[in-house]
Design a protein around this motif. Structure first.
Motif, PDB file in Angstrom:
ATOM      1  N   SER A  17       0.891  -1.265   0.235  1.00  0.00           N
ATOM      2  CA  SER A  17       0.091  -0.159  -0.452  1.00  0.00           C
ATOM      3  C   SER A  17       1.272   1.290   0.599  1.00  0.00           C
ATOM      4  O   SER A  17       2.278   0.820   0.543  1.00  0.00           O
ATOM      5  CB  SER A  17      -0.644  -0.091   1.285  1.00  0.00           C
ATOM      6  N   ASP A  20       0.387   4.509   5.103  1.00  0.00           N
ATOM      7  CA  ASP A  20      -0.302   5.061   6.056  1.00  0.00           C
ATOM      8  C   ASP A  20      -2.399   4.538   5.590  1.00  0.00           C
ATOM      9  O   ASP A  20      -3.043   5.187   6.128  1.00  0.00           O
ATOM     10  CB  ASP A  20      -0.873   6.698   5.896  1.00  0.00           C
ATOM     11  N   ASP A 142     -15.181   4.161   6.550  1.00  0.00           N
ATOM     12  CA  ASP A 142     -15.811   4.744   8.116  1.00  0.00           C
ATOM     13  C   ASP A 142     -15.980   6.405   7.663  1.00  0.00           C
ATOM     14  O   ASP A 142     -15.678   7.254   8.609  1.00  0.00           O
ATOM     15  CB  ASP A 142     -15.678   4.402   9.340  1.00  0.00           C
TER      16      ASP A 142
HETATM   17  P1  G4P Z   1       0.177   1.736   6.619  1.00  0.00           P
HETATM   18  O1  G4P Z   1       1.366   0.920   7.519  1.00  0.00           O
HETATM   19  O2  G4P Z   1      -0.015   1.338   5.645  1.00  0.00           O
HETATM   20  O3  G4P Z   1       1.045   3.251   7.455  1.00  0.00           O
HETATM   21  O4  G4P Z   1      -0.823   2.292   7.791  1.00  0.00           O
HETATM   22  P2  G4P Z   1      -0.959   2.187   9.328  1.00  0.00           P
HETATM   23  O5  G4P Z   1      -2.000   0.038   9.503  1.00  0.00           O
HETATM   24  O6  G4P Z   1      -0.537   2.529  10.338  1.00  0.00           O
HETATM   25  O7  G4P Z   1      -2.593   3.291   9.537  1.00  0.00           O
HETATM   26  C1  G4P Z   1      -2.420   4.337   9.255  1.00  0.00           C
HETATM   27  C2  G4P Z   1      -3.137   5.270   9.587  1.00  0.00           C
HETATM   28  O8  G4P Z   1      -4.395   5.084   9.442  1.00  0.00           O
HETATM   29  C3  G4P Z   1      -3.205   4.774  11.434  1.00  0.00           C
HETATM   30  O9  G4P Z   1      -3.794   6.645  11.592  1.00  0.00           O
HETATM   31  C4  G4P Z   1      -4.297   3.594  11.422  1.00  0.00           C
HETATM   32  O10 G4P Z   1      -5.360   3.973  12.665  1.00  0.00           O
HETATM   33  C5  G4P Z   1      -5.384   4.136  10.274  1.00  0.00           C
HETATM   34  N1  G4P Z   1      -7.180   3.712   9.813  1.00  0.00           N
HETATM   35  C6  G4P Z   1      -6.282   2.147   9.868  1.00  0.00           C
HETATM   36  N2  G4P Z   1      -7.066   1.720   9.212  1.00  0.00           N
HETATM   37  C7  G4P Z   1      -8.319   2.397   9.223  1.00  0.00           C
HETATM   38  C8  G4P Z   1      -9.766   2.702   8.956  1.00  0.00           C
HETATM   39  O11 G4P Z   1     -10.445   1.685   8.399  1.00  0.00           O
HETATM   40  N3  G4P Z   1     -10.716   3.438   9.300  1.00  0.00           N
HETATM   41  C9  G4P Z   1      -9.934   4.550   9.683  1.00  0.00           C
HETATM   42  N4  G4P Z   1     -10.817   5.815  10.149  1.00  0.00           N
HETATM   43  N5  G4P Z   1      -8.258   4.980  10.226  1.00  0.00           N
HETATM   44  C10 G4P Z   1      -7.675   3.477   9.974  1.00  0.00           C
HETATM   45  P3  G4P Z   1      -2.556   6.719  12.615  1.00  0.00           P
HETATM   46  O12 G4P Z   1      -3.792   8.058  13.369  1.00  0.00           O
HETATM   47  O13 G4P Z   1      -1.692   7.628  11.828  1.00  0.00           O
HETATM   48  O14 G4P Z   1      -1.899   5.651  13.862  1.00  0.00           O
HETATM   49  P4  G4P Z   1      -2.515   5.349  14.757  1.00  0.00           P
HETATM   50  O15 G4P Z   1      -2.039   6.413  15.664  1.00  0.00           O
HETATM   51  O16 G4P Z   1      -4.007   5.692  14.542  1.00  0.00           O
HETATM   52  O17 G4P Z   1      -1.509   3.981  15.212  1.00  0.00           O
END
Ligand code: G4P
Length: 532
Positions: A17, A20, A142
């Motif tokens: 991917s 993020d 979402d």
């Molecule tokens: P990556 O490995 O592809 O770089 O992505 P990662 O899974 O670290 O996700 C990037 C950010 O997107 C994270 O937030 C994660 O919580 C959020 N995220 C992943 N899946 C979903 C989803 O289905 N819905 C929403 N709304 N957000 C999602 P972050 O703030 O960067 O990190 P964290 O502090 O939550 O760990």
């Protein structure tokens, strides 16, 4: 376990991917469903954030994480699933490309808000080069994202692959209620919940079932029926064969953070994803069910403790059975080696393996015997193909800052480039060392590691090259003439192949016109057939 059984229940893949989009979150949820971890948060992201460019300790920490999570295995639906981790940062794209040579399929995660991003396109190009089957997961439903039809059009156009939705979203962002599963004909209801692993499922007789109104409301029900009619009209039915041939990518919609859509993705993946596939070598194709063991190294990782110079070479088993303490033939060195501590890594846990089967990836302790692309066999001389070097984009000349440490510098540069941190080109006369990378960050990593692991100091002098081109031609005289005329822009790669360092796109085009007998390659894929 016998070989045939082991092959038929193994699936080895990578999640790719743009940073993020949710790769780490999805990986973690897979491990959770597979029972390999008990709580969320056990898998750390290995992405190196931009701000970390000058924070070397951060890079070191990240490297540690990426060893620990290099290969993660779990069981699901009776299948042994191996996930190979890929670094998210674009400066480590080449590491990702190489990892893709060791998998049989990929899951591509797209952020529904951002759609297809730059790095996704490049990663998909590599998958297409190798005909790797792809399943697409549209994540973060979402959030207020793009319209699903627009998103599918964008996927088809930018990734150059046909898509086929297997589920269809009901609303998006604030109005997201769940998905309609086009094959099971049921509704999976969404609830924003990070701990619940299973969604509520309502089975319908068909999309015309009047239960639909009661569950999702009149207006959304009417819209869903309309959209499903369009989906069935526009997209061909799903074909497993077209997926296996990398011509068609099934698409799921969900939210990894909320465990939504993850289980059906995993169920479909374990059902349709290919088991270990045959692999090409320079002499023949190797089938996984062959009795004799073969495998190749696609990744090398230095020991995090600078006092120990040993490294870990990651090997993909391609055929037969790998066994601990058995002698295998290292083809390039023409030498027999045995391994007493072959390892698997899992969320920072390391364990020794006694045997490994096609599709498995094992870590071998190495004291300098391995280079990326090396093949191990039970005696046969063959080399796996398809572990290419891509033309770097940034070129710098190495300047030694401490002449007393010349030997250390030479050794360090050689070992780091063997690991695949960057590519090394040598220019004659003068034994000039040109380092080529795809990102700036590598130069920081090289400088830091040379100093800390080898005690050598260097600077980098900026060079204005556009691309490195490997050359082939049926006309040996022309090729030699070109090499002679262009001596100042020629170099040798790590395997001694001639490489033209083109100063600009314009000059490259000119040379292509002046020397139509010569083919200029941007990857070293063909290198074993090279003529010079
Ligand atoms: P990556 O490995 O592809 O770089 O992505 P990662 O899974 O670290 O996700 C990037 C950010 O997107 C994270 O937030 C994660 O919580 C959020 N995220 C992943 N899946 C979903 C989803 O289905 N819905 C929403 N709304 N957000 C999602 P972050 O703030 O960067 O990190 P964290 O502090 O939550 O760990």
């Amino acid at each position: 376990m016998n070989l045939k059984e082991a092959i038929s229940n193994r699936k080895t893949f990578a999640i790719i991917s743009h940073p993020d989009a949710g790769k780490t979150t999805l990986t973690e949820k897979f491990l959770l469903y597979g029972g390999a971890i008990q709580t969320a948060g056990a898998v750390k992201s290995n992405k190196i954030k931009k701000t970390a460019t000058s924070d070397f300790m951060e890079i070191e920490r990240q490297r540690g994480i990426s060893v620990a999570t290099s290969v993660m295995g779990f069981e699901y639906n009776g299948m042994q699933v191996n996930i190979l981790d890929t670094p998210g940062h674009k400066d480590f794209a080449e590491d990702t490309y190489r990892t893709l040579t060791a998998v049989d399929s990929v899951i591509l995660v797209i952020d529904c808000v951002k759609g297809v991003e730059a790095q996704t396109e490049r990663l998909m190009e590599v998958c297409r080069m190798r005909n790797t089957p792809v399943i697409i997961f549209v994540n973060k439903m979402d959030r207020e994202g793009k319209e699903p039809f627009d998103l599918l059009d964008e996927l088809e156009e930018k990734l150059n692959i046909k898509t086929r939705p297997l589920s269809w979203p009901i609303g998006i962002g604030a109005t997201f209620q769940g998905v309609y599963n086009l094959y099971e004909k049921d509704i999976r209801l969404f609830s924003a919940n990070k701990t619940k692993l299973e969604s509520d499922v309502v089975t319908l007789d068909s999309i015309d079932d009047d239960k639909l109104e009661k569950i999702i409301g009149n207006e959304p029900a009417a819209q869903l029926r309309e959209e499903i009619e369009m989906v069935e009209g526009v997209y061909d039915p799903f074909s497993k064969e077209a997926y296996a041939a990398a011509e068609l990518a099934p698409v799921f919609f969900g939210s990894a953070l909320n465990n939504f859509g993850v289980m059906e993705l995993l169920d479909t993946f374990t059902d349709i994803a290919p088991t270990p596939l045959p692999r090409k070598t320079d002499v023949r194709e190797v089938a996984p069910a062959e009795n004799k063991f073969t495998g190749f190294v696609f990744k090398i990782h230095a020991n995090l403790d600078p006092k120990h110079r040993d490294r870990i070479a990651f090997l993909r088993v391609c055929s037969g059975k790998f066994e601990r303490n058995k002698f295998f033939h290292h083809v390039r060195l023409d030498k027999n080696l045995k391994f007493s501590n072959p390892s698997t890594f899992m969320a920072s846990e390391k364990s020794t393996v006694e045997e490994a089967f096609p599709g498995d990836v094992i870590g071998l302790y190495d004291t300098g015997n391995f280079k990326i692309g090396d093949t191990l066999t039970e005696g046969e001389t063959l080399n796996f193909k398809g572990i290419p070097s891509f033309s770097p984009e940034i070129f710098r000349e190495v300047e030694n800052r401490d002449p007393m440490k010349t030997k250390q510098l030479e050794k360090g540069i050689r070992q780091l480039t063997d690991e695949g941190v960057a590519q090394l080109f040598i220019q004659d006369p003068g034994n000039k060392k040109v380092i080529g990378t795809v990102g700036e960050l590598q130069f920081d990593v090289i400088k830091y590691r040379l100093e800390h692991e080898y005690g050598a100091k260097c600077d980098f002098r900026h060079l204005n090259y556009y691309k490195a081109c490997w050359l082939t031609s049926d006309n040996k005289d022309k090729l030699n003439e070109f090499i002679r005329i262009k001596q100042n822009q020629m170099a040798l790669d790590k395997d001694g192949n001639h490489v033209f360092l083109a100063p600009s796109a314009w000059i490259l085009q000119l040379e292509q016109q002046n020397f139509p007998e010569i083919t200029f390659h941007f990857t070293s894929e063909f290198k074993r057939e090279i003529l010079v």
